[in-house]
Scaffold this active site. Structure first.
Site, mmCIF file in Angstrom:
data_model
loop_
_atom_site.group_PDB
_atom_site.id
_atom_site.type_symbol
_atom_site.label_atom_id
_atom_site.label_comp_id
_atom_site.label_asym_id
_atom_site.label_seq_id
_atom_site.Cartn_x
_atom_site.Cartn_y
_atom_site.Cartn_z
ATOM 1 N N SER A 91 52.218 68.189 -78.592
ATOM 2 C CA SER A 91 51.587 67.691 -77.377
ATOM 3 C C SER A 91 50.094 67.911 -77.495
ATOM 4 O O SER A 91 49.644 69.016 -77.820
ATOM 5 C CB SER A 91 52.125 68.413 -76.137
ATOM 6 O OG SER A 91 51.265 68.194 -75.024
ATOM 7 N N SER A 93 47.623 67.654 -74.993
ATOM 8 C CA SER A 93 47.036 68.482 -73.934
ATOM 9 C C SER A 93 47.429 69.942 -74.115
ATOM 10 O O SER A 93 46.620 70.854 -73.885
ATOM 11 C CB SER A 93 47.473 67.975 -72.561
ATOM 12 O OG SER A 93 48.872 68.072 -72.385
#
Length: 346
Positions: A91, A93
């Site tokens: 991921s 973020s």
């Protein structure tokens, strides 16, 4: 104190998306790779994810990252990404949040003006470059794993919508990408409920008809997340700009422009001839924040032509907290309520 569990967490968000980081209270688990450790937590220790992400300690719009010793000797640290419905292999973020917490808390030494570190993820080694000043990470960019397209213009029948054309791509997670206008929608807060409902419906239809399998790790299979897109535009200075929003289960938006979603979109745009190596894409999310990205090169993954994406964003620490579980708490793995969690009927 009658606590059966105490966990040390640093609160953080990257361009709006919560990505808290566990820095204490959880021991390492067996595994030759970070993906092995992911599987171990999923099958044997999933109560940790439930405790932290379910109510009353969590909410649907958050993630939690677990810092662990790396398996790859080239890495400075390893981490696992826990989301409401899954353990994401990668991921963007959450990578930005984890790198920011590691450096700003001193777990990994910060070097100004540039700190370079490597993080071991369940999707592979990710190299990170942080711009640093006065003890603060001003920005974090990461060289993501190779991203590629499984299907362009894949036709799927969606109940209530009819035939919908989607793209299916890997950007660190398995994505369904849909032009919002193709299903009569636009990316805006006013159409939020419709975007979430339609996005989840399209994703389920794809899951029922096609199962992509990662050629280098066949345990990674099946789409789990959907990205609505709007067309590319051109900005002064030669940068390309696009708006997107990612619908993640159990039915909510990624608050950031989504890092792996950006990588999946770069792969699709490159496959369509709309994005070349070195061109800059400013990818904007539902709240107006942006990730700045580019394709740094190309590769091959199995039978698929792939791009090597780099994504840059910012994160901010929001809290330092001790999360505890009282031994008499009737909800040791939390709970979910249908007003926020968009629970499926039995």
């Amino acid at each position: 104190m009658p606590f059966s569990r105490t966990i040390t967490v640093v609160g953080c968000h990257a361009e709006g998306e919560v990505g808290d980081v566990i820095v204490g209270g959880v021991l390492d688990v067996p595994g030759k790779t970070m993906y092995d450790k992911l599987v171990h937590f999923h099958t044997h220790k999933d109560s940790l994810r439930q405790l932290l992400l379910n109510e009353p300690r969590g909410r649907s719009s958050m993630n939690t990252n677990l810092v662990l010793p790396p398996c790859d000797p080239r890495a400075d640290a390893g981490f696992l990404i826990m989301e409401s419905e899954e353990y994401a292999p990668m991921s963007g973020s959450n990578t930005i949040c984890t790198a920011t917490v590691l450096l700003e808390t001193g777990m990994v030494p910060m070097v100004e003006p540039i700190t370079e570190i490597a993080l071991d993820t369940a999707a592979g080694l990710v190299r990170v470059t942080a711009e640093c000043a006065q003890g603060k990470c001003k920005s974090v960019s990461f060289d993501n794993v190779a991203s590629f397209v499984f299907k362009l213009d894949y036709k799927v029948h969606v109940p209530g919508l009819g035939e919908v054309a989607v793209d299916i791509a890997w950007g660190g997670m398995m994505y369904v990408l849909v032009d919002a206008a193709s299903v009569g929608l636009s990316i805006c807060h006013q159409q939020g409920p419709q975007l979430v409902a339609v996005g989840e419906r399209i994703k389920r239809a794809v899951q029922a008809s096609y199962t992509p399998v990662h050629p280098e790790n066949p345990r990674i299979r099946g789409v789990s997340i959907l990205e609505f897109t709007e067309p590319l535009t051109q900005e002064e200075g030669g940068c390309k700009v696009a708006v997107n929003t990612v619908v993640t289960s159990p039915g909510r938006f990624d608050r950031s422009p989504c890092g792996t979603g950006t990588c999946a979109r770069l792969a699709v745009l490159h496959a369509r001839g709309l994005m070349q190596e070195g061109e800059i894409l400013k990818h904007r999310g539902i709240i107006g924040t942006e990730f700045i990205s580019h394709i740094r090169g190309t590769a091959t993954v199995g039978e698929y032509a792939a791009v090597l994406p780099t994504v840059k964003g910012r994160a901010w620490i929001t809290s330092f907290k001790q999360v505890v579980l009282d031994s008499s708490d009737p909800f040791p793995e939390g709970f979910r309520v249908g007003d926020q969690w968009h629970m499926e009927p039995n």
